[in-house]
Write an enzyme that holds these catalytic residues in place. Sequence first.
Site, PDB file in Angstrom:
ATOM      1  N   HIS A  14       0.814  -1.220   0.000  1.00  0.00           N
ATOM      2  CA  HIS A  14       0.000   0.000   0.000  1.00  0.00           C
ATOM      3  C   HIS A  14       0.850   1.273   0.000  1.00  0.00           C
ATOM      4  O   HIS A  14       0.338   2.360  -0.276  1.00  0.00           O
ATOM      5  CB  HIS A  14      -0.983   0.010   1.184  1.00  0.00           C
ATOM      6  CG  HIS A  14      -0.396   0.305   2.524  1.00  0.00           C
ATOM      7  ND1 HIS A  14      -0.134  -0.663   3.453  1.00  0.00           N
ATOM      8  CD2 HIS A  14      -0.020   1.467   3.093  1.00  0.00           C
ATOM      9  CE1 HIS A  14       0.366  -0.109   4.544  1.00  0.00           C
ATOM     10  NE2 HIS A  14       0.454   1.183   4.348  1.00  0.00           N
ATOM     11  N   ASP A  28       0.062  -7.597   1.482  1.00  0.00           N
ATOM     12  CA  ASP A  28       0.477  -6.196   1.594  1.00  0.00           C
ATOM     13  C   ASP A  28       1.995  -6.053   1.630  1.00  0.00           C
ATOM     14  O   ASP A  28       2.539  -5.263   2.407  1.00  0.00           O
ATOM     15  CB  ASP A  28      -0.156  -5.529   2.821  1.00  0.00           C
ATOM     16  CG  ASP A  28      -0.077  -3.996   2.742  1.00  0.00           C
ATOM     17  OD1 ASP A  28       0.081  -3.478   1.621  1.00  0.00           O
ATOM     18  OD2 ASP A  28      -0.153  -3.347   3.792  1.00  0.00           O
ATOM     19  N   SER A  65       4.716   2.342   8.053  1.00  0.00           N
ATOM     20  CA  SER A  65       4.307   1.244   7.179  1.00  0.00           C
ATOM     21  C   SER A  65       5.471   0.749   6.334  1.00  0.00           C
ATOM     22  O   SER A  65       6.134   1.531   5.655  1.00  0.00           O
ATOM     23  CB  SER A  65       3.189   1.698   6.240  1.00  0.00           C
ATOM     24  OG  SER A  65       2.009   1.947   6.952  1.00  0.00           O
TER      25      SER A  65
END
Length: 528
Positions: free
Chosen positions: A162, A192, A265
């Site tokens: 992402h 992901d 992230s």
Amino acid sequence: MTHPSETNPADTSSSNSNPSTAPRCGLFSARRFALMASVVAGLGAAAYGLAPSAPPSFVSAAHAQVNKDVRQVERPIGFADIVERVKPSVISVRVKIEEKQSANEDDLPFPPGSPMERFFRRFGGPDGFPGGRGPRGRGHLTTGQGSGFFISADGYAVTNNHVVDGAEQVEVTTDDGKTYKAKVIGSDKRTDLALIKVEGGSDFPFAKLSDSEPRIGDWVLAVGNPFGLGGTVTSGIISARGRDIGNGPYDDFIQIDAAVNKGNSGGPAFNTAGEVIGVNTAIYSPSGGSVGIAFSIPSATVKNVVAQLKDKGSVSRGWIGVQIQPVTPEIADSLGLKKPEGALVAEPQANGPAAKAGIESGDVINKVNDQPVKDARELARTIGGLAPGASIKLGVLHKGAEKTVTLTLGELPNNVSPKSFNPESRSERPGQGADVPNLGLTVAPARSVAGAGREGVVITSVDPGGASAERGLKEGDVILEVAGKSVATAGDIRSALTTARDENKNSVLIRIRSGDASRFVALPVGKG
């Protein structure tokens, strides 16, 4: 500080220890006391790094044992040495994306209301969008930031899908402040994860993915780029393993309590050996900031995915072609199982590997290649971790009998997105139907209701206080089977309930269709 005389094992004198005036038992006690004092003093000296004078052999052994015990309970006073070693391998990832349409909820590939959807609304970016992107405009570039880490000296690095999804340009900034161009080698939405290649160097410091599984309670360090501040380190412990946060069938997250925020992230979570035990990918937060609940993708998953991305730019997963669901205690009771284990087949896909091998709705898959299957998630992860084309053996409970089937795995399709069955779209509303009071339902033959199909009975109303409502049945669902038998009328359902009561069963298994998906529900048979 201890006075030197207090550590001298030979100093055991006492003003009233004269052996000539002490009774025999008193002399014995004094000697024993002196011996014990010598041992204690020796142990105390060992603990403080001091050596007693001329210790007996058994005192030396005790001394060695204490030193061993002290070493075993040692814990790092700080993490500076570890951080100094691993921090150079962590990078800041900055992306530019050409936005062409306005934002809407359909931009996110996660179910509405799921933890991952809430995560992106709160954690993914300034307006809740993946990779730190703002609202989508038309014909301009927006930017996003995340983290990552090198896994090889020649510039291969791992981050989240992402973070780089749809990126036109990718730049990374290393710990020493240098900026490099990078390209996306491949990505995997289901886990992901993404693999990127940094250009312009061949001796990048890199991190090692751990070969061992972490334990709950182990120290963990999260390193990343929160809020674009640059390399930041937080610490905590592993709170749990095997977490399912509603992202998909391959959920197997490590939960950590190290502070992780927007911009972390794709960053690594290190153990105290300086190895990566996971990739930080999501947080749970009512407010949008860290509350000490973060989720990392385990290193074992990262290794598997990255190896395939590096080899061919995509990930292939094994597939048997079944809709599965957990075996709840009620379902286990309905099937006569001793434990709620295995994966219940709600429906095999037509012409899929499982259907061709003879697996049917209501079967319970409890083994893969002779290894027990704990639950539906474990089956999905096990099959997904195998290569398409592999031959496997499945242990199956079929109508109360154990059997083994052999099949060849297909490849998991990339576009599995069944359409929802919407009762409001029918050309006419269901009629009043017939009551099934034991279940709190009113039903009508499916063939009598436009859009409901030709098989089973459609639920026309549900008693809000009944057993069916409690288990999620709703108007428009179609009941296909009761206790393994097809039903076409309300009478068929009542007959199946009567048979179950006569067999002293507490619950009965019902197969229903909601939209294009099938599932089983265990309902109490009630009284006649």
